[in-house]
Design a protein around this motif. Sequence first.
Motif, PDB file in Angstrom:
ATOM      1  N   ILE A 151       0.917  -1.214  -0.040  1.00 27.57           N
ATOM      2  CA  ILE A 151       0.072  -0.009   0.121  1.00 27.57           C
ATOM      3  C   ILE A 151       0.906   1.329   0.010  1.00 27.57           C
ATOM      4  O   ILE A 151       1.608   1.372   0.870  1.00 27.57           O
ATOM      5  CB  ILE A 151      -0.928   0.031   1.177  1.00 27.57           C
ATOM      6  N   TYR A 152       0.733   1.958  -1.094  1.00 26.65           N
ATOM      7  CA  TYR A 152       1.584   3.002  -1.086  1.00 26.65           C
ATOM      8  C   TYR A 152       1.013   4.533  -0.789  1.00 26.65           C
ATOM      9  O   TYR A 152      -0.217   4.668  -1.056  1.00 26.65           O
ATOM     10  CB  TYR A 152       2.016   3.477  -2.690  1.00 26.65           C
ATOM     11  N   VAL A 153       1.627   5.465  -0.157  1.00 28.14           N
ATOM     12  CA  VAL A 153       1.119   6.635   0.117  1.00 28.14           C
ATOM     13  C   VAL A 153       1.771   7.670  -0.870  1.00 28.14           C
ATOM     14  O   VAL A 153       2.806   7.840  -1.160  1.00 28.14           O
ATOM     15  CB  VAL A 153       1.615   7.128   1.690  1.00 28.14           C
ATOM     16  N   ASP A 154       0.669   8.310  -1.517  1.00 26.88           N
ATOM     17  CA  ASP A 154       0.872   9.293  -2.390  1.00 26.88           C
ATOM     18  C   ASP A 154       0.218  10.502  -2.142  1.00 26.88           C
ATOM     19  O   ASP A 154      -0.943  10.696  -1.990  1.00 26.88           O
ATOM     20  CB  ASP A 154       0.309   8.758  -3.780  1.00 26.88           C
ATOM     21  N   GLU A 155       0.850  11.682  -1.802  1.00 28.14           N
ATOM     22  CA  GLU A 155       0.564  12.733  -1.500  1.00 28.14           C
ATOM     23  C   GLU A 155       0.521  14.118  -2.660  1.00 28.14           C
ATOM     24  O   GLU A 155       0.249  15.015  -2.464  1.00 28.14           O
ATOM     25  CB  GLU A 155       1.168  13.421  -0.447  1.00 28.14           C
ATOM     26  N   THR A 156       1.183  13.695  -3.998  1.00 35.64           N
ATOM     27  CA  THR A 156       1.014  14.402  -5.014  1.00 35.64           C
ATOM     28  C   THR A 156      -0.051  14.340  -6.009  1.00 35.64           C
ATOM     29  O   THR A 156      -0.037  13.015  -6.294  1.00 35.64           O
ATOM     30  CB  THR A 156       2.491  14.515  -5.551  1.00 35.64           C
ATOM     31  N   PRO A 157      -0.702  15.378  -6.624  1.00 38.57           N
ATOM     32  CA  PRO A 157      -1.715  14.827  -7.773  1.00 38.57           C
ATOM     33  C   PRO A 157      -0.824  14.739  -8.901  1.00 38.57           C
ATOM     34  O   PRO A 157       0.243  14.959  -9.055  1.00 38.57           O
ATOM     35  CB  PRO A 157      -2.434  16.208  -7.654  1.00 38.57           C
ATOM     36  N   PRO A 158      -1.669  14.205  -9.914  1.00 41.51           N
ATOM     37  CA  PRO A 158      -1.144  13.936 -11.168  1.00 41.51           C
ATOM     38  C   PRO A 158      -0.561  15.154 -11.869  1.00 41.51           C
ATOM     39  O   PRO A 158      -0.847  16.377 -11.705  1.00 41.51           O
ATOM     40  CB  PRO A 158      -2.112  13.403 -12.009  1.00 41.51           C
ATOM     41  N   VAL A 159       0.140  15.230 -12.862  1.00 40.90           N
ATOM     42  CA  VAL A 159       0.801  16.104 -13.627  1.00 40.90           C
ATOM     43  C   VAL A 159      -0.205  16.120 -14.972  1.00 40.90           C
ATOM     44  O   VAL A 159      -0.294  15.010 -15.660  1.00 40.90           O
ATOM     45  CB  VAL A 159       2.181  16.086 -14.319  1.00 40.90           C
ATOM     46  N   GLY A 160      -0.952  17.421 -14.933  1.00 41.54           N
ATOM     47  CA  GLY A 160      -2.118  17.344 -15.940  1.00 41.54           C
ATOM     48  C   GLY A 160      -1.353  17.487 -17.449  1.00 41.54           C
ATOM     49  O   GLY A 160      -0.444  17.957 -17.727  1.00 41.54           O
ATOM     50  N   GLY A 161      -2.168  17.034 -18.488  1.00 41.32           N
ATOM     51  CA  GLY A 161      -1.869  17.055 -19.818  1.00 41.32           C
ATOM     52  C   GLY A 161      -2.599  18.283 -20.536  1.00 41.32           C
ATOM     53  O   GLY A 161      -3.467  19.028 -19.741  1.00 41.32           O
ATOM     54  N   ARG A 162      -2.621  18.360 -21.662  1.00 40.17           N
ATOM     55  CA  ARG A 162      -3.106  19.472 -22.506  1.00 40.17           C
ATOM     56  C   ARG A 162      -4.533  18.873 -23.127  1.00 40.17           C
ATOM     57  O   ARG A 162      -4.794  17.769 -23.367  1.00 40.17           O
ATOM     58  CB  ARG A 162      -2.458  19.853 -23.840  1.00 40.17           C
ATOM     59  N   VAL A 163      -5.662  19.621 -22.998  1.00 43.11           N
ATOM     60  CA  VAL A 163      -6.830  19.251 -23.786  1.00 43.11           C
ATOM     61  C   VAL A 163      -7.428  20.354 -24.454  1.00 43.11           C
ATOM     62  O   VAL A 163      -6.990  21.509 -24.220  1.00 43.11           O
ATOM     63  CB  VAL A 163      -8.121  19.177 -22.663  1.00 43.11           C
ATOM     64  N   VAL A 164      -7.746  19.764 -26.010  1.00 40.51           N
ATOM     65  CA  VAL A 164      -8.212  20.751 -26.825  1.00 40.51           C
ATOM     66  C   VAL A 164      -9.509  20.426 -27.686  1.00 40.51           C
ATOM     67  O   VAL A 164      -9.941  19.250 -27.583  1.00 40.51           O
ATOM     68  CB  VAL A 164      -7.038  20.799 -28.016  1.00 40.51           C
ATOM     69  N   GLU A 165     -10.128  21.240 -28.113  1.00 41.42           N
ATOM     70  CA  GLU A 165     -11.455  21.007 -28.933  1.00 41.42           C
ATOM     71  C   GLU A 165     -10.856  20.799 -30.198  1.00 41.42           C
ATOM     72  O   GLU A 165     -10.038  21.467 -30.892  1.00 41.42           O
ATOM     73  CB  GLU A 165     -12.381  22.089 -28.958  1.00 41.42           C
ATOM     74  N   LEU A 166     -11.546  19.960 -31.020  1.00 35.65           N
ATOM     75  CA  LEU A 166     -11.358  19.531 -32.502  1.00 35.65           C
ATOM     76  C   LEU A 166     -12.083  19.847 -33.499  1.00 35.65           C
ATOM     77  O   LEU A 166     -13.307  20.198 -33.074  1.00 35.65           O
ATOM     78  CB  LEU A 166     -11.058  18.000 -32.368  1.00 35.65           C
TER      79      LEU A 166
ATOM     80  N   HIS B 157      -6.684  14.396  -7.723  1.00 36.72           N
ATOM     81  CA  HIS B 157      -6.960  14.985  -9.183  1.00 36.72           C
ATOM     82  C   HIS B 157      -6.179  16.085  -9.572  1.00 36.72           C
ATOM     83  O   HIS B 157      -5.830  17.037  -8.518  1.00 36.72           O
ATOM     84  CB  HIS B 157      -8.357  14.790  -9.242  1.00 36.72           C
ATOM     85  N   THR B 158      -6.162  16.278 -10.629  1.00 37.63           N
ATOM     86  CA  THR B 158      -5.341  17.659 -11.136  1.00 37.63           C
ATOM     87  C   THR B 158      -6.674  17.953 -12.296  1.00 37.63           C
ATOM     88  O   THR B 158      -6.870  17.229 -13.243  1.00 37.63           O
ATOM     89  CB  THR B 158      -4.207  17.500 -11.875  1.00 37.63           C
ATOM     90  N   THR B 159      -7.096  19.217 -12.513  1.00 37.94           N
ATOM     91  CA  THR B 159      -7.818  19.808 -13.543  1.00 37.94           C
ATOM     92  C   THR B 159      -7.123  20.763 -14.288  1.00 37.94           C
ATOM     93  O   THR B 159      -6.211  21.613 -14.046  1.00 37.94           O
ATOM     94  CB  THR B 159      -9.090  20.786 -12.859  1.00 37.94           C
ATOM     95  N   VAL B 160      -7.274  20.387 -15.700  1.00 39.24           N
ATOM     96  CA  VAL B 160      -6.938  21.424 -16.785  1.00 39.24           C
ATOM     97  C   VAL B 160      -7.831  21.796 -17.477  1.00 39.24           C
ATOM     98  O   VAL B 160      -8.870  21.223 -17.630  1.00 39.24           O
ATOM     99  CB  VAL B 160      -5.734  20.732 -17.849  1.00 39.24           C
ATOM    100  N   VAL B 161      -7.665  23.120 -18.266  1.00 42.19           N
ATOM    101  CA  VAL B 161      -8.753  23.799 -18.788  1.00 42.19           C
ATOM    102  C   VAL B 161      -8.282  24.015 -20.345  1.00 42.19           C
ATOM    103  O   VAL B 161      -7.108  24.166 -20.537  1.00 42.19           O
ATOM    104  CB  VAL B 161      -9.334  25.112 -18.249  1.00 42.19           C
TER     105      VAL B 161
ATOM    106  N   PRO C 134      -2.177  12.072 -21.865  1.00 48.40           N
ATOM    107  CA  PRO C 134      -2.331  11.407 -20.828  1.00 48.40           C
ATOM    108  C   PRO C 134      -1.643  12.388 -19.629  1.00 48.40           C
ATOM    109  O   PRO C 134      -0.837  13.019 -19.925  1.00 48.40           O
ATOM    110  CB  PRO C 134      -1.570  10.129 -21.025  1.00 48.40           C
ATOM    111  N   PHE C 135      -2.448  12.211 -18.321  1.00 51.21           N
ATOM    112  CA  PHE C 135      -1.861  12.758 -17.278  1.00 51.21           C
ATOM    113  C   PHE C 135      -0.952  11.873 -16.895  1.00 51.21           C
ATOM    114  O   PHE C 135      -0.709  10.872 -16.907  1.00 51.21           O
ATOM    115  CB  PHE C 135      -2.744  12.951 -16.158  1.00 51.21           C
ATOM    116  N   GLN C 136       0.119  12.389 -16.134  1.00 55.17           N
ATOM    117  CA  GLN C 136       1.267  11.520 -15.693  1.00 55.17           C
ATOM    118  C   GLN C 136       1.448  11.592 -14.080  1.00 55.17           C
ATOM    119  O   GLN C 136       1.065  12.626 -13.344  1.00 55.17           O
ATOM    120  CB  GLN C 136       2.701  12.261 -16.135  1.00 55.17           C
ATOM    121  N   ASP C 137       1.907  10.346 -13.635  1.00 53.66           N
ATOM    122  CA  ASP C 137       2.234  10.367 -12.067  1.00 53.66           C
ATOM    123  C   ASP C 137       3.012   9.347 -11.731  1.00 53.66           C
ATOM    124  O   ASP C 137       2.803   8.188 -12.198  1.00 53.66           O
ATOM    125  CB  ASP C 137       0.760  10.060 -11.477  1.00 53.66           C
TER     126      ASP C 137
END
Length: 674
Positions: free
Chosen positions: A134-149, A260-264, A196-199
């Motif tokens: 069981i791992y303890v993780d206190e850092t949220p993911p690193v967000g990626g980019r999101v684009v409208e197509l 979680h991390t939120t990107v806009v 993809p988000f990174q963690d």
Amino acid sequence: MKARYISQGSVTEVILEHQTYIHVGLWSRASSVGVTVDTTPPIQGDVICPSHIRTTDDLKCSWSGFYDAESGIAYYLFAVGLAEEDDSVYPFTVVVPPEHDYTANGPFEHQTYYVTITAINNVGDSTNLFSQPIYVDETPPVGGRVVELTGVDEQSFQFGDGDVEERLHCMTFEDCISEAAICQKSLDRILVAWEPFQDTESPIIRYQLAVGTSPGGAQLKTFYDVDTNNGLFALITGINLYDVRQAFVSLRGFNAAGLHTTVVSNGIFISRVSAGLPPLNGSYVWDGNGEEDLDYQDTNEVLHGQWSFDGDPCPKLKYEWSIDHINGTVVQPVVETSDEFGMNDGFNMKNGETYYLVVRATNLLGYASSLRSNGITIQLEPLAPRDVRDGAVYGFDLNYQSSITTLSANWDAFGLHSIEAIGQSGGQVIDHYEIAAGTDKRYPNTRDDIHRFVDVGLNTSHTFTDLQLIPETWTYYVTVRAYAVSTAMVEVTSNGIRVGFGGELLSQGQINIQRYIPSTISLTVSWSNFRFVLPVLFYNFGIGSNTSILHSLSCKDLQTPVFSEYHPDKDVGLQHLFQEWTEVGKDTLVEQTGLNLEDKQTYTAVVMATDESGHCSLVSSDFTVDVTPPSAGTLKIGAFEGEVIPVHVDEVYCSCAVYRFATLIFWVELWKVT
């Protein structure tokens, strides 16, 4: 014996028998129930614990599948440690069936933990089961980019996930970046893709999407889980973009610890024009380069224009603008630009003629829309300055006043006011006036050091209040700026006024007029005894028929100007009260002719005196018009009617009884008998 289960020997069940001998030769026998012999530990089950937690989380695990056919499970032991069978973090704790879960309260340090579950049967044999790390993780993911197509506007684009995958124009996110959309005309869906988000500490387990009208908002669609089995893209439906200028997509990525991390996204504009809908408010083409649209300008050498097509939120690829004469002649051919303004100084326009701009805007989707201005007229006539008069008495320039808390001024119109300009030509049309008060007319910074400039619309008088002026010392000046609709401006400053003088009446005047006058067309009136601290500046005289109102008026009522909508620079407040209301200078006698008075009607004569500080005093007196002569009566002498009485032929005066000698107004006071 009390034991129901035993663990010795190889026999699966033992029965105990007890016999008792009684001295009379009788025996008593008793047998126990069966005792099960258990020689095996419980069978292992499964334990379920989270793979990742945060330092502040509690650690909850559950287990199932533990089994012991012989003696059953008596209880469990739950522990948390840094290795299997270790309970250094959370010591072994008894859990009695049927309970099959336990929670170890946090917080936890940033380490790797193991949970040990020990199942113990009824004869004391036990079996251990261990969780995965069981791992303890206190850092949220690193967000990626999101684009409208792009592509969502294509008619063949469907709503099914499989169709979305087929219609994607990009296979990698880098390809999708090049397909990113800035505008779309669809009003009910948005196509998005993301990287993809990174963690490094825990895996990404799910994504959520939302749509809002502001960055990070969810006004149009709240966050919902996205199925990513087919890839990191989604077609967002069930949204209403009809009145939306720009929509923003928010993406959340969750790791296994629940962080979680939120990107806009950068947002996508909704092009109403491209969708065949009318633009939202905000589109216009203005003549001139000011802060509002101009209808006139006082130069014929240059023409400015400015425009905005924000009614269609989609950014514009280019603008094309031209200048046309009111008769349809093209003065300037189409010129392409990326600016939202234009200027042409290469031709001479004719005075009094009107020109307008035509602008066509093409947005990034290739759709074009056109607007034209309402036109601008060349007006080369200069803006004429007018005198600015100090004081609150409209039409007069005062040099003194008693008040030390107010400053007033009045002036004539500097040009045509808007309501007067209808149907007229020539002269500048005034847009508004500004007025300020200062201590020195020579310098710009001292023309408004008592009160800054304020916009008074088209009013031609104004009073500043709540001032702190120095009596009998300073001279104060009022400056008026007149602005024409052509943007021309002229500034005029008064000749100044001193404060703290006058304002006191020493003697109330009196008016001299006959109580009854025998004429409907002429009248002579005089007055006297008006005395103030300062000399009298002028008198006003008037005649009115509404005696009750006139007697209740004060002189300040008559000094206060009243302007009508159609004559904003002309005092019309006294027209309904007087046949005549005139300023007669310092004369104290008036001979009025050409009047239109009515017989047997009572009128009021009003005289108002104003001194050099604007202080005033008013007196009035009633008079009645009588132009009807007395009617004939009869004379009776003697005891009987018709009796002849001899009299002396000399002319005498006597007192006699006289009947029916009367007028409607007068009593006859003297009779002559011959």
